[in-house]
Design a protein around this motif. Sequence first.
Motif, PDB file in Angstrom:
ATOM      1  N   VAL A 174     -31.872  73.149 148.524  1.00 50.78           N
ATOM      2  CA  VAL A 174     -30.846  72.407 148.852  1.00 50.78           C
ATOM      3  C   VAL A 174     -30.424  72.332 150.206  1.00 50.78           C
ATOM      4  O   VAL A 174     -30.320  71.395 150.966  1.00 50.78           O
TER       5      VAL A 174
ATOM      6  N   GLN B  64     -30.912  69.185 152.979  1.00 50.42           N
ATOM      7  CA  GLN B  64     -29.625  68.766 153.502  1.00 50.42           C
ATOM      8  C   GLN B  64     -29.788  69.037 155.156  1.00 50.42           C
ATOM      9  O   GLN B  64     -29.315  68.064 155.785  1.00 50.42           O
TER      10      GLN B  64
ATOM     11  N   ARG C 171     -25.756  61.862 147.599  1.00 55.15           N
ATOM     12  CA  ARG C 171     -25.702  62.795 146.597  1.00 55.15           C
ATOM     13  C   ARG C 171     -25.876  63.865 147.205  1.00 55.15           C
ATOM     14  O   ARG C 171     -25.638  65.049 146.567  1.00 55.15           O
ATOM     15  N   LEU C 172     -27.032  63.966 148.231  1.00 53.67           N
ATOM     16  CA  LEU C 172     -27.041  65.125 149.144  1.00 53.67           C
ATOM     17  C   LEU C 172     -26.074  66.009 149.586  1.00 53.67           C
ATOM     18  O   LEU C 172     -25.931  67.245 149.685  1.00 53.67           O
TER      19      LEU C 172
ATOM     20  N   CYS D  42     -24.132  67.810 147.033  1.00 54.54           N
ATOM     21  CA  CYS D  42     -24.755  69.013 146.310  1.00 54.54           C
ATOM     22  C   CYS D  42     -24.048  70.121 145.941  1.00 54.54           C
ATOM     23  O   CYS D  42     -23.831  70.620 145.142  1.00 54.54           O
TER      24      CYS D  42
ATOM     25  N   CYS E  45     -26.725  66.736 142.040  1.00 47.23           N
ATOM     26  CA  CYS E  45     -27.593  66.957 143.272  1.00 47.23           C
ATOM     27  C   CYS E  45     -29.198  66.665 142.910  1.00 47.23           C
ATOM     28  O   CYS E  45     -29.648  66.827 141.792  1.00 47.23           O
TER      29      CYS E  45
END
Length: 267
Positions: A88, A92, A115-116, A119, A126
């Motif tokens: 993640v 990002q 949505r990122l 997360c 996510c």
Amino acid sequence: MSAHRPARAALLLLTATAVLSALAALSGCADAGELESAGPTPTAIGPTRLWPERPAATVPPMDYGEGETETVRGIEVPGDDVRAVRPVAVAQAEQAADPDALSGPDGRYEQTARRLRECDTKPKACPVLKAYYRDLTGDGKDEMIIGVSLPKGQLAVRCYLAEKGRLIRVMGTSDAVIGVSLAGRDLIIRAPSNLPGYEYRTAWSWDDHQHAMLPTRDEILRVHEEGGEPLPSHSHTVSPAPSPSPATTGSATASATASATAPGGSR
């Protein structure tokens, strides 16, 4: 006449009989196991170049994302172990480095970008999928493969390796995806085709010279209506020609690979 001659004659006769029997036995074995011709071998037909007078193109037909590598800024890899990096955080970091990207390996929808960013607070929403690890380069160390879900069934697939404490993306592409699989050191992406009963399959493989993953095979295959497996008569794979045996001449022909590019997207 010597008294020993009849015995010698009998011995010679027995010896000759034994030799003949042995020869017959050997002859029978030779008939059963000797090399036999498999019949005439088809003559190899080399490629014939069409329109040889036509000038060759010098401009690539499309942007496929091949050969594009990039160091992920803001990500450190302790001990060059990609498993120590949060997938993640990688997605990002790439978004933060290029927040306005709309195409190419970093292209994303605004919905995905939002949505990122969320997360950490909304992990269930996510778009970053489970990471997979595989030695794709053959150096004995695992690389990291992540997927980022995009709207309309599309998926961004990215591969990373660790080098001198840095994380380097060596492959990135986005497409409408049916499925992704690993076969040895190849990453295979299946995508739908406009032709009913067919699908595209692209195999990405490590290239030492380019130091990146390249789409080394792009095929369109006919598949079963259920299951998505290629039909035997339409599995367009290349197999090496067998070496000619001493008893035969000629060379075997290999089946051709059917290559195609997808209509739209990053193909």
